[in-house]
Design a protein around this motif. Sequence first.
Motif, PDB file in Angstrom:
ATOM      1  N   CYS A  79      51.186  38.189  47.094  1.00 20.57           N
ATOM      2  CA  CYS A  79      50.310  38.022  48.264  1.00 20.57           C
ATOM      3  C   CYS A  79      49.343  37.121  48.155  1.00 20.57           C
ATOM      4  N   CYS A  99      52.831  40.679  53.981  1.00 19.91           N
ATOM      5  CA  CYS A  99      52.570  41.675  52.749  1.00 19.91           C
ATOM      6  C   CYS A  99      52.581  43.103  53.197  1.00 19.91           C
ATOM      7  N   CYS A 145      48.835  44.785  52.415  1.00 18.66           N
ATOM      8  CA  CYS A 145      47.510  44.398  53.234  1.00 18.66           C
ATOM      9  C   CYS A 145      48.033  43.891  54.691  1.00 18.66           C
ATOM     10  N   CYS A 164      45.830  39.485  49.143  1.00 19.48           N
ATOM     11  CA  CYS A 164      45.419  40.803  48.224  1.00 19.48           C
ATOM     12  C   CYS A 164      45.825  40.695  46.703  1.00 19.48           C
TER      13      CYS A 164
HETATM   14 ZN   LIG Z   1      48.497  41.412  50.405  1.00 21.73          ZN
END
Ligand SMILES: [Zn+2]
Length: 360
Positions: free
Chosen positions: A105, A83, A86, A108
């Motif tokens: 994701c 991702c 994050c 997050c």
């Molecule tokens: Zn993420």
Amino acid sequence: MFRWLPRQGDPRAIAASLERRQVSPPLAAALARFLTQAPDRELVHFNPRALAEQLGLDERATLRLLLTALEEGLVTLNWELRCPACGAINHRGASLTALHASEACGACGAQFSPQLDAEVRVTFSVHERLRALGRSADDPAHRAALDARLGVVSGHALLLLPEFRRLFPQQRLLPDESLQISRVAILFTDLAGSTALYAQRGDPRAYHLVRLHFDELFRVADEQGGLMIKTIGDAVMAAFQTPGEAMRAAQAMLQAVAALNQRGQLQGEERLMLKVGVHVGPGLSVTLNGQPDYFGTTVNLAARVQRRSQGGDVAFSQEVFNDPEVRALLRGADTEQEQAALKGIAEPVRIYRWQVVGPQ
Ligand SMILES: [Zn+2]
């Protein structure tokens, strides 16, 4: 004290199965040892570069070995997304068909368009029927430390292996899917003077020579870390991860065709004269007619740059010239530059030419 041993594959049987697939005996034995004896945490979603380091192989040779092991059912392949928001690793399963142009994701919730060379990565795991692993085998912190030290193997690197396409044709992007690539080097060639060759040697003989030249180009593209995407008449299109690889391939292709002329004792108008062009930039990876292909401005520009080649040389763009690896390759080389008007581009573009083999 009684110690329960997990069911383990027989290393000799594993090595034998790899040898049947033309893996050299020492390499087959080394991989069999790794799969049966490495600590559990080394075998779950493992980074191919960690295996490459252990076996003393380069990345591409390691991926070839792992694809053979995958075909033999010794390992499984994992497509993973990192991702960009994050940094979490999102596991996406065993097939490329699981990847989409837009992803969310799991950690997050960020929405992103994964880039095949930046956010998409591949890892392998030992097949569970070969070796049962304890729950502690899944050790993301250990993997993150290895990734930080070695870097990761991108999905694009795997797609550029001819064996991946040959052994796993069912692994491809769905027809309406595409993935962005932040940087792909595209090489085009064309054969100058093939009309004269066909006229003088007759179609079957000329076709035979053109086929020999294709064989050389396919061989060179593979040796330099790239993939031949398609042939178009007497022309080809190939893709590489870096402009350095593409330029080394261009050089080797020109030399290979010059050697072919010598072996075939082709003279004057009969000589095969290769024209090569290279450009690098962002692109779009797609599957077309069941085969991997690339689309976008970078591909179109690469084709136009190729038309500035005069024969025995490689024409390339400023973006290629700017690459440090290419600068190093060109040190002391015979290059010239021109401002050229390319179709569809408003401003004239600087094109470089590197004369690799002598003009006729
Ligand atoms: Zn993420």
